[in-house]
Design a protein around this motif. Structure first.
Motif, PDB file in Angstrom:
ATOM      1  N   HIS A 183      16.715   9.510  -0.762  1.00  0.00           N
ATOM      2  CA  HIS A 183      16.072   9.785   0.517  1.00  0.00           C
ATOM      3  C   HIS A 183      17.085  10.139   1.602  1.00  0.00           C
ATOM      4  N   CYS A 193       5.863  11.497  -6.156  1.00  0.00           N
ATOM      5  CA  CYS A 193       6.945  10.754  -5.506  1.00  0.00           C
ATOM      6  C   CYS A 193       8.160  11.641  -5.278  1.00  0.00           C
ATOM      7  N   VAL A 231       9.177   3.923  -9.008  1.00  0.00           N
ATOM      8  CA  VAL A 231       9.911   5.165  -8.739  1.00  0.00           C
ATOM      9  C   VAL A 231      10.532   5.129  -7.349  1.00  0.00           C
ATOM     10  N   GLU A 232       9.806   4.596  -6.368  1.00  0.00           N
ATOM     11  CA  GLU A 232      10.361   4.494  -5.018  1.00  0.00           C
ATOM     12  C   GLU A 232      11.619   3.616  -5.017  1.00  0.00           C
ATOM     13  N   THR A 259       4.344   4.007  -8.725  1.00  0.00           N
ATOM     14  CA  THR A 259       4.851   4.454  -7.426  1.00  0.00           C
ATOM     15  C   THR A 259       5.935   3.515  -6.907  1.00  0.00           C
ATOM     16  N   THR A 264       1.900  11.141 -10.967  1.00  0.00           N
ATOM     17  CA  THR A 264       2.279  10.171  -9.937  1.00  0.00           C
ATOM     18  C   THR A 264       3.769  10.265  -9.637  1.00  0.00           C
ATOM     19  N   VAL A 265       4.579  10.316 -10.696  1.00  0.00           N
ATOM     20  CA  VAL A 265       6.028  10.435 -10.511  1.00  0.00           C
ATOM     21  C   VAL A 265       6.358  11.754  -9.820  1.00  0.00           C
TER      22      VAL A 265
END
Length: 214
Positions: free
Chosen positions: A213, A27, A203-204, A200, A23-24
């Protein structure tokens, strides 16, 4: 060049670290961040050989707790020197299944070894190379062990009694309480989709904080 970030996943047996590592990774991939995934003990050929020695049951000669601790750090020394530190220096992020927090929890909390000795070894082996973010997947020991038993045969450490894993869990939670700026505790007891959503979101939030980003 900006140093890469170091993210670790921690937790007891059956917490779902392997699943949530993916999952990480998803991301980081979505954010366009170069990264490598690795694990402890292990991560390099020599360190993986030490892993086999650590986890293989050996009834003829029980492993002393001190031997276990030193082997953990021997593998870690090789791992940090050969893989983790060079990647971070090159700007690559590192995503690792367990690190020194596991040694604190298992050999310190579980085995009852002197925590000051563990900290001294950590300082010697990896100095200030600590994770920037640690996701602690927390699940009651009974539930986690039940999950692990369905997965595969027990390794040497997984053969310990329930009380051992309860001490490990308690020590993990104590670490998280002591270092809230680094740890994020994830409730790993619910269904996988619920845990994935928590990971999620966590981490976001970390990526936003890091300006990843941009």
């Amino acid at each position: 060049m900006r140093r890469g970030r170091f993210i670790t996943l921690e937790g007891g047996e059956g917490a779902g670290k392997s699943t949530q590592l993916q999952t990480v990774a998803a991301c980081l991939t979505a954010a366009g961040i170069p990264f490598l995934t690795t694990r402890e003990p292990g991560g390099t050929p020599r360190a993986e050989a030490i892993r086999s020695l650590l986890l293989s049951p050996g009834e003829a000669e029980p492993m002393a707790s001190e031997t276990e601790l030193l082997l953990m750090f021997a593998a870690r020394a090789q791992h940090v020197k050969q893989r983790i530190a060079p990647a971070l220096a090159a700007g690559t992020w590192v995503l690792c299944d367990r690190f020194t927090d596991a040694t604190r929890a298992y050999q310190g909390g579980g085995r009852g070894l002197d925590l000051s000795q563990i900290e001294a070894l950590a300082g010697w082996v990896h100095g200030d190379c600590w994770p920037d973010l640690t996701l602690l997947l927390d699940v009651p020991a009974v539930q986690g062990l039940a999950r692990a038993e369905k997965r595969s045969a027990k390794d040497r450490i997984e053969q310990e009694a329930l009380a051992f894993f309860e001490r490990v869990r308690a020590h993990y939670l104590a670490q998280a309480a002591a270092e809230p700026e680094r740890f994020r505790v994830i409730d790993a007891a619910p269904a996988e989709a619920t845990v994935t959503a928590q990971v999620t979101a966590t981490v976001e939030a970390f990526l936003a904080q890091e300006g990843a980003h941009d």
